[in-house]
Design a protein around this motif. Structure first.
Motif, PDB file in Angstrom:
ATOM      1  N   VAL A 115       0.944   3.225   2.892  1.00 16.47           N
ATOM      2  CA  VAL A 115       1.899   4.249   3.316  1.00 16.47           C
ATOM      3  C   VAL A 115       2.543   3.757   4.607  1.00 16.47           C
ATOM      4  CG1 VAL A 115       2.240   6.635   4.075  1.00 16.47           C
ATOM      5  CG2 VAL A 115       0.550   6.117   2.297  1.00 16.47           C
ATOM      6  N   VAL A 116       3.863   3.648   4.609  1.00 12.16           N
ATOM      7  CA  VAL A 116       4.601   3.220   5.794  1.00 12.16           C
ATOM      8  C   VAL A 116       5.165   4.455   6.490  1.00 12.16           C
ATOM      9  CG1 VAL A 116       6.554   1.890   6.667  1.00 12.16           C
ATOM     10  CG2 VAL A 116       5.191   1.006   4.751  1.00 12.16           C
ATOM     11  N   LEU A 117       4.891   4.588   7.785  1.00 12.73           N
ATOM     12  CA  LEU A 117       5.353   5.724   8.581  1.00 12.73           C
ATOM     13  C   LEU A 117       6.456   5.265   9.527  1.00 12.73           C
ATOM     14  CD1 LEU A 117       1.898   7.299   9.582  1.00 12.73           C
ATOM     15  CD2 LEU A 117       3.247   7.705   7.510  1.00 12.73           C
ATOM     16  N   VAL A 152       4.203   1.557  -2.937  1.00  9.19           N
ATOM     17  CA  VAL A 152       4.123   1.941  -1.531  1.00  9.19           C
ATOM     18  C   VAL A 152       4.753   3.312  -1.355  1.00  9.19           C
ATOM     19  CG1 VAL A 152       6.313   0.782  -1.020  1.00  9.19           C
ATOM     20  CG2 VAL A 152       4.707   1.239   0.826  1.00  9.19           C
ATOM     21  N   ALA A 153       4.245   4.071  -0.407  1.00  8.30           N
ATOM     22  CA  ALA A 153       4.859   5.347  -0.022  1.00  8.30           C
ATOM     23  C   ALA A 153       5.541   5.164   1.320  1.00  8.30           C
ATOM     24  CB  ALA A 153       3.808   6.452   0.063  1.00  8.30           C
ATOM     25  N   LEU A 154       6.654   5.858   1.502  1.00  7.18           N
ATOM     26  CA  LEU A 154       7.389   5.852   2.756  1.00  7.18           C
ATOM     27  C   LEU A 154       7.461   7.277   3.284  1.00  7.18           C
ATOM     28  CD1 LEU A 154      10.430   3.620   1.696  1.00  7.18           C
ATOM     29  CD2 LEU A 154       8.334   2.867   2.836  1.00  7.18           C
ATOM     30  N   VAL A 155       7.174   7.449   4.556  1.00  7.61           N
ATOM     31  CA  VAL A 155       7.277   8.748   5.225  1.00  7.61           C
ATOM     32  C   VAL A 155       8.128   8.550   6.468  1.00  7.61           C
ATOM     33  CG1 VAL A 155       6.033  10.645   6.348  1.00  7.61           C
ATOM     34  CG2 VAL A 155       4.980   9.422   4.409  1.00  7.61           C
ATOM     35  N   GLY A 156       9.227   9.300   6.580  1.00  5.15           N
ATOM     36  CA  GLY A 156      10.102   9.134   7.725  1.00  5.15           C
ATOM     37  C   GLY A 156      10.543  10.456   8.309  1.00  5.15           C
ATOM     38  N   HIS A 157      10.664  10.489   9.627  1.00  4.33           N
ATOM     39  CA  HIS A 157      11.074  11.696  10.349  1.00  4.33           C
ATOM     40  C   HIS A 157      12.376  11.445  11.079  1.00  4.33           C
ATOM     41  CE1 HIS A 157      10.518  14.224  14.219  1.00  4.33           C
ATOM     42  NE2 HIS A 157      11.174  14.947  13.329  1.00  4.33           N
ATOM     43  N   SER A 158      13.372  12.310  10.900  1.00  5.68           N
ATOM     44  CA  SER A 158      14.640  12.260  11.611  1.00  5.68           C
ATOM     45  C   SER A 158      15.302  10.898  11.401  1.00  5.68           C
ATOM     46  CB  SER A 158      14.426  12.613  13.077  1.00  5.68           C
ATOM     47  OG  SER A 158      15.648  12.876  13.724  1.00  5.68           O
ATOM     48  N   PHE A 159      15.523  10.108  12.456  1.00 10.48           N
ATOM     49  CA  PHE A 159      16.098   8.787  12.255  1.00 10.48           C
ATOM     50  C   PHE A 159      15.206   7.938  11.361  1.00 10.48           C
ATOM     51  CE2 PHE A 159      16.687   4.313  13.667  1.00 10.48           C
ATOM     52  CZ  PHE A 159      17.959   4.136  13.141  1.00 10.48           C
ATOM     53  N   GLY A 160      13.898   8.047  11.533  1.00  3.25           N
ATOM     54  CA  GLY A 160      12.979   7.333  10.655  1.00  3.25           C
ATOM     55  C   GLY A 160      13.123   7.767   9.213  1.00  3.25           C
ATOM     56  N   VAL A 220       2.460  16.788   3.695  1.00  2.00           N
ATOM     57  CA  VAL A 220       2.659  15.370   3.420  1.00  2.00           C
ATOM     58  C   VAL A 220       1.480  14.803   2.638  1.00  2.00           C
ATOM     59  CG1 VAL A 220       2.917  13.083   4.458  1.00  2.00           C
ATOM     60  CG2 VAL A 220       4.114  15.053   5.450  1.00  2.00           C
ATOM     61  N   ALA A 221       0.264  15.084   3.083  1.00  3.67           N
ATOM     62  CA  ALA A 221      -0.932  14.537   2.447  1.00  3.67           C
ATOM     63  C   ALA A 221      -1.055  15.008   1.004  1.00  3.67           C
ATOM     64  CB  ALA A 221      -2.176  14.922   3.246  1.00  3.67           C
ATOM     65  N   ALA A 222      -0.771  16.274   0.750  1.00  3.88           N
ATOM     66  CA  ALA A 222      -0.873  16.810  -0.603  1.00  3.88           C
ATOM     67  C   ALA A 222       0.153  16.165  -1.533  1.00  3.88           C
ATOM     68  CB  ALA A 222      -0.698  18.324  -0.579  1.00  3.88           C
ATOM     69  N   PHE A 223       1.365  15.965  -1.029  1.00  5.27           N
ATOM     70  CA  PHE A 223       2.396  15.345  -1.858  1.00  5.27           C
ATOM     71  C   PHE A 223       2.037  13.903  -2.198  1.00  5.27           C
ATOM     72  CE2 PHE A 223       6.384  13.053  -2.545  1.00  5.27           C
ATOM     73  CZ  PHE A 223       6.957  13.829  -3.540  1.00  5.27           C
ATOM     74  N   LEU A 224       1.559  13.155  -1.216  1.00  2.00           N
ATOM     75  CA  LEU A 224       1.173  11.770  -1.474  1.00  2.00           C
ATOM     76  C   LEU A 224       0.015  11.698  -2.464  1.00  2.00           C
ATOM     77  CD1 LEU A 224       1.356  10.203   2.111  1.00  2.00           C
ATOM     78  CD2 LEU A 224       3.053  10.050   0.282  1.00  2.00           C
ATOM     79  N   ALA A 225      -0.956  12.582  -2.303  1.00  3.93           N
ATOM     80  CA  ALA A 225      -2.100  12.579  -3.220  1.00  3.93           C
ATOM     81  C   ALA A 225      -1.651  12.844  -4.642  1.00  3.93           C
ATOM     82  CB  ALA A 225      -3.125  13.622  -2.780  1.00  3.93           C
ATOM     83  N   ALA A 226      -0.749  13.806  -4.830  1.00  2.00           N
ATOM     84  CA  ALA A 226      -0.270  14.127  -6.174  1.00  2.00           C
ATOM     85  C   ALA A 226       0.555  12.988  -6.755  1.00  2.00           C
ATOM     86  CB  ALA A 226       0.573  15.407  -6.111  1.00  2.00           C
ATOM     87  N   ALA A 227       1.387  12.346  -5.918  1.00  2.00           N
ATOM     88  CA  ALA A 227       2.230  11.262  -6.405  1.00  2.00           C
ATOM     89  C   ALA A 227       1.402  10.074  -6.864  1.00  2.00           C
ATOM     90  CB  ALA A 227       3.229  10.851  -5.324  1.00  2.00           C
ATOM     91  N   PHE A 228       0.403   9.696  -6.071  1.00  2.00           N
ATOM     92  CA  PHE A 228      -0.417   8.542  -6.421  1.00  2.00           C
ATOM     93  C   PHE A 228      -1.363   8.863  -7.591  1.00  2.00           C
ATOM     94  CE2 PHE A 228       0.976   6.832  -2.336  1.00  2.00           C
ATOM     95  CZ  PHE A 228       1.230   5.506  -2.699  1.00  2.00           C
ATOM     96  N   GLY A 283      13.392  -0.070  -4.370  1.00  2.00           N
ATOM     97  CA  GLY A 283      13.514   0.292  -5.776  1.00  2.00           C
ATOM     98  C   GLY A 283      12.214   0.771  -6.395  1.00  2.00           C
ATOM     99  N   ASP A 284      11.812   0.125  -7.482  1.00  2.00           N
ATOM    100  CA  ASP A 284      10.647   0.566  -8.258  1.00  2.00           C
ATOM    101  C   ASP A 284       9.330   0.434  -7.504  1.00  2.00           C
ATOM    102  OD1 ASP A 284      12.350   1.120 -10.325  1.00  2.00           O
ATOM    103  OD2 ASP A 284      11.915  -0.722 -11.458  1.00  2.00           O
ATOM    104  N   ARG A 285       9.323  -0.257  -6.384  1.00  2.00           N
ATOM    105  CA  ARG A 285       8.082  -0.392  -5.621  1.00  2.00           C
ATOM    106  C   ARG A 285       7.680   0.918  -4.955  1.00  2.00           C
ATOM    107  NH1 ARG A 285       6.288  -4.744  -1.648  1.00  2.00           N
ATOM    108  NH2 ARG A 285       4.428  -3.489  -2.066  1.00  2.00           N
ATOM    109  N   VAL A 286       8.605   1.844  -4.807  1.00  2.00           N
ATOM    110  CA  VAL A 286       8.330   3.078  -4.072  1.00  2.00           C
ATOM    111  C   VAL A 286       7.647   4.085  -4.991  1.00  2.00           C
ATOM    112  CG1 VAL A 286       9.323   4.954  -2.714  1.00  2.00           C
ATOM    113  CG2 VAL A 286      10.305   2.652  -2.570  1.00  2.00           C
ATOM    114  N   GLY A 287       6.403   4.422  -4.633  1.00  2.00           N
ATOM    115  CA  GLY A 287       5.652   5.393  -5.408  1.00  2.00           C
ATOM    116  C   GLY A 287       5.834   6.809  -4.915  1.00  2.00           C
TER     117      GLY A 287
END
Length: 268
Positions: free
Chosen positions: A16-18, A82-90, A256-264, A102-106
């Motif tokens: 997970v990239v923050l 990989v998962a990506l999590v970003g806030h505002s500019f991030g 955030v944690a719940a969404f990532l858990a469900a996605a993976f 692309g397809d690498r993003v889970g």
């Protein structure tokens, strides 16, 4: 691009990239890292000009792909989704990185992202002008080096009216010191060539989180993105404000944690 990336690397599991907000740093994710590290390898990046990641050279206008290159760098040699999590500019950087990966993003989690150039393309001129007024304020003071004069308005806009007056002097000094990279970040999010497909992927499970009472440009961006990408999940976070990932992690991190858990789980 050959830039050495300052990254906090913790835990083990699917990566997970923050990606932090402006005038912040990867330290903003301390609580979320603690939440995720038992199940994920967490890579919290310092964007250009933060921590020991080199600053943007300023030889041309910065673009989101320049920041997204940091994501590619830290993922070099790491396989799998990989998962990506970003806030505002991030969040805007995460959007661009997700399109490039692309397809690498889970999974993709966007916490009040700010690619405000999309507002102009959608005819939301008043919201775009409001964002550009703050951009011009920051860039004007940046050009003259008067960062201490830029900081109060910036702080009050994103943290809430009166935030600057309420800050202790030590916090004000740190805030001013962290502000210079924002001068170039505005170029990236107001890039006149930016279009929706450059930053809004369609294939990855995506969660868009926003406070319905947030500042107008962010609120209208959330409306725009939700309409343009009906497959995205939208979560409204009442009372968190734009800086909720920093000031109300108790509200943000479980979502955030719940969404990532469900996605993976769905991908396994």
């Amino acid at each position: 691009m050959g830039t050495e990336v300052d990254v906090l690397d913790a835990g083990a599991g699917p990566p997970v990239v923050l990606l932090h907000s402006s005038v912040s740093g990867n330290r903003q994710w301390k609580a979320l890292i603690a939440e995720l590290r038992d199940r994920h390898r967490v890579l919290a990046i310092n964007l250009l000009g933060y921590g020991s990641t080199p600053p943007w050279p300023g030889d041309r206008p910065q673009r989101l792909t320049d920041q997204a290159a940091l994501v590619h760098a830290v993922l070099d040699g790491i396989d799998g989704p990989v998962a990506l999590v970003g806030h505002s500019f991030g969040g805007a950087v995460a959007m661009r990185a997700a399109v490039e990966l692309g397809d690498r993003v889970g999974a993709l989690v966007l916490l009040e992202p700010n690619p405000v150039a999309l507002l102009r393309r959608a005819g939301r001129d008043d919201a775009f002008v409001e964002a550009c007024a703050l951009r011009d304020h920051v860039q004007g003071h940046g050009a003259s080096g008067t960062w201490a004069d830029a900081a109060p308005r910036f702080a009050d806009y994103w943290l809430g009216d009166g935030a600057w007056d309420a800050m202790p002097e030590t916090r004000r000094a740190a805030f001013v010191a962290a502000l210079p990279p924002n001068r170039h970040e505005w170029d990236a999010v107001t890039d006149p060539d930016l279009i929706l497909d450059d930053v809004a992927p369609t294939g990855a499970p995506t969660l868009l989180v926003h406070d319905p009472a947030t500042r107008r440009p962010i609120r209208e961006l959330a409306e725009l993105l939700a309409a343009a990408r009906p497959g995205w999940r939208v979560h409204t976070l009442d009372g968190g404000g734009h800086m909720a990932p920093l000031v109300r992690p108790d509200l943000v991190n479980p979502v955030v944690a719940a969404f990532l858990a469900a996605a993976f789980l769905a991908a396994s």
